[in-house]
Design a protein around this motif. Structure first.
Motif, PDB file in Angstrom:
ATOM      1  N   CYS A 238       0.861  -1.258  -0.058  1.00  7.46           N
ATOM      2  CA  CYS A 238      -0.245  -0.106  -0.090  1.00  7.46           C
ATOM      3  C   CYS A 238       0.794   1.114   0.032  1.00  7.46           C
ATOM      4  N   ASP A 239       0.432   2.454  -0.005  1.00  8.31           N
ATOM      5  CA  ASP A 239       1.107   3.666  -0.034  1.00  8.31           C
ATOM      6  C   ASP A 239       1.377   4.348   1.445  1.00  8.31           C
ATOM      7  N   PHE A 240       0.996   3.509   2.440  1.00 15.01           N
ATOM      8  CA  PHE A 240       1.109   3.756   3.836  1.00 15.01           C
ATOM      9  C   PHE A 240       0.716   5.143   4.147  1.00 15.01           C
ATOM     10  N   CYS A 241      -0.865   5.214   3.396  1.00 14.70           N
ATOM     11  CA  CYS A 241      -1.230   6.650   3.637  1.00 14.70           C
ATOM     12  C   CYS A 241      -0.340   7.677   3.260  1.00 14.70           C
TER      13      CYS A 241
ATOM     14  N   LYS B 144       1.742   7.008   7.449  1.00 11.81           N
ATOM     15  CA  LYS B 144       1.737   5.960   8.390  1.00 11.81           C
ATOM     16  C   LYS B 144       2.907   4.996   8.014  1.00 11.81           C
TER      17      LYS B 144
ATOM     18  N   ASN C  17       0.216  -4.406   3.390  1.00 13.34           N
ATOM     19  CA  ASN C  17      -0.690  -3.474   3.834  1.00 13.34           C
ATOM     20  C   ASN C  17      -0.213  -2.898   5.326  1.00 13.34           C
ATOM     21  N   GLY C  18      -0.393  -1.527   5.287  1.00 14.57           N
ATOM     22  CA  GLY C  18       0.276  -1.127   6.655  1.00 14.57           C
ATOM     23  C   GLY C  18      -0.624  -1.007   7.906  1.00 14.57           C
ATOM     24  N   CYS C  19      -1.809  -1.250   7.679  1.00 16.60           N
ATOM     25  CA  CYS C  19      -2.830  -1.612   8.781  1.00 16.60           C
ATOM     26  C   CYS C  19      -3.990  -2.302   8.546  1.00 16.60           C
TER      27      CYS C  19
ATOM     28  N   SER D 141      -6.858  -1.612   8.128  1.00 14.19           N
ATOM     29  CA  SER D 141      -7.881  -1.234   7.056  1.00 14.19           C
ATOM     30  C   SER D 141      -7.747  -2.166   5.722  1.00 14.19           C
ATOM     31  N   ALA D 142      -6.414  -2.480   5.644  1.00 10.00           N
ATOM     32  CA  ALA D 142      -6.012  -3.269   4.317  1.00 10.00           C
ATOM     33  C   ALA D 142      -6.604  -2.946   2.966  1.00 10.00           C
ATOM     34  N   CYS D 143      -6.389  -1.636   2.925  1.00  8.65           N
ATOM     35  CA  CYS D 143      -7.299  -0.891   1.720  1.00  8.65           C
ATOM     36  C   CYS D 143      -6.573  -1.140   0.329  1.00  8.65           C
ATOM     37  N   TYR D 144      -5.355  -1.591   0.277  1.00  8.69           N
ATOM     38  CA  TYR D 144      -4.973  -2.120  -1.016  1.00  8.69           C
ATOM     39  C   TYR D 144      -4.906  -3.610  -1.039  1.00  8.69           C
TER      40      TYR D 144
END
Ligand code: SF4
Length: 229
Positions: free
Chosen positions: A97-100, A104, A132-134, A136-139
């Motif tokens: 992910c892009d780590f927000c 983050k 994914n960095g949290c 939420s796993a949005c990626y």
């Protein structure tokens, strides 16, 4: 502009290869960074030129079709512009992910470490590892072959996702809270099992679903617990 039926690309990879020899390059600003600079777009336009093609993909990269004779020079030019050109073929391919957008970054150092130790390792078929960095796993880490979802100094590890097709399905939670200090070794063992026990050219999800009741998976999990992760 017609966004639908009349808007058909005339430079697909197949069409280009009817009249020449083209190679695809998957290009991105980095494993974490998803922002291109205008100068990078200019470089992309330059190396593709009049003959090639540019397409965006579902895997956080842009796909360039380049005349095969120009690939070595084009790759160097893209890399000199700070772009990441993904390795192709049957190897481990890292995503993240892009780590927000860099706000983050807690899991970024371990992601980089995993990239250096795992990216490019030879496996039976291309193996996508998505960090994914949290929670939420949005990626969509859970929709890749190996999904890692970071939570406070540890990762939940998901295996067995079917990434596409009528049976597409998220992976299942294989191990919970594997400590960052153990994750590299843990992933190496998963990759070794895949190399050792997969049939020729067997995708990871088929391999995992075929073998997930084998003892070696349980042993790997219990070893994780024994190390106190
Ligand atoms: S998975 Fe979490 S850390 Fe990564 S971009 Fe999404 S919200 Fe941010």
């Amino acid at each position: 502009m017609n966004a639908f039926r009349k808007n058909i690309p005339d430079k697909t990879f197949a069409k280009l290869n009817n009249n020449g020899d083209f190679t695809r390059l998957a290009v991105s600003p980095g494993i974490i960074n998803k922002h291109y600079s205008p100068a990078q777009f200019q470089t992309i336009a330059k190396v593709v030129g009049e003959t090639g093609a540019i397409k965006y993909s579902a895997s956080y990269s842009i796909i360039l079709s380049i005349p095969t004779v120009d690939v070595t020079d084009a790759t160097k030019e893209l890399q000199d512009a700070g772009l990441y050109v993904a390795k192709q073929g049957s190897s481990v391919a890292m995503k993240a992910c892009d780590f927000c957008d860099g706000d983050k970054m807690e899991a970024a150092p371990i992601t980089e470490q995993l990239y250096h130790s795992l990216e490019g390792l030879t496996v039976p078929t291309r193996l996508r590892l998505n960090v994914n960095g949290c929670a939420s796993a949005c990626y969509n880490a859970v929709y890749d072959d190996i999904g890692l979802v970071y939570q406070k100094d540890s990762f939940d590890v998901y295996l067995g996702a079917v990434p596409m097709g009528p049976n597409a399905q998220a992976g299942t939670l294989f191990a919970k809270r594997v400590g960052v200090e153990h994750i590299e070794d843990f992933l190496k063992q998963i990759i070794e099992l895949y190399k050792e026990h997969a049939r020729p050219n067997e995708p990871f999800y088929k391999f995992y679903r075929r073998t997930n009741s084998e003892d070696y998976w349980e042993m790997l999990k219990s070893k994780t617990i024994k190390t106190g992760v």
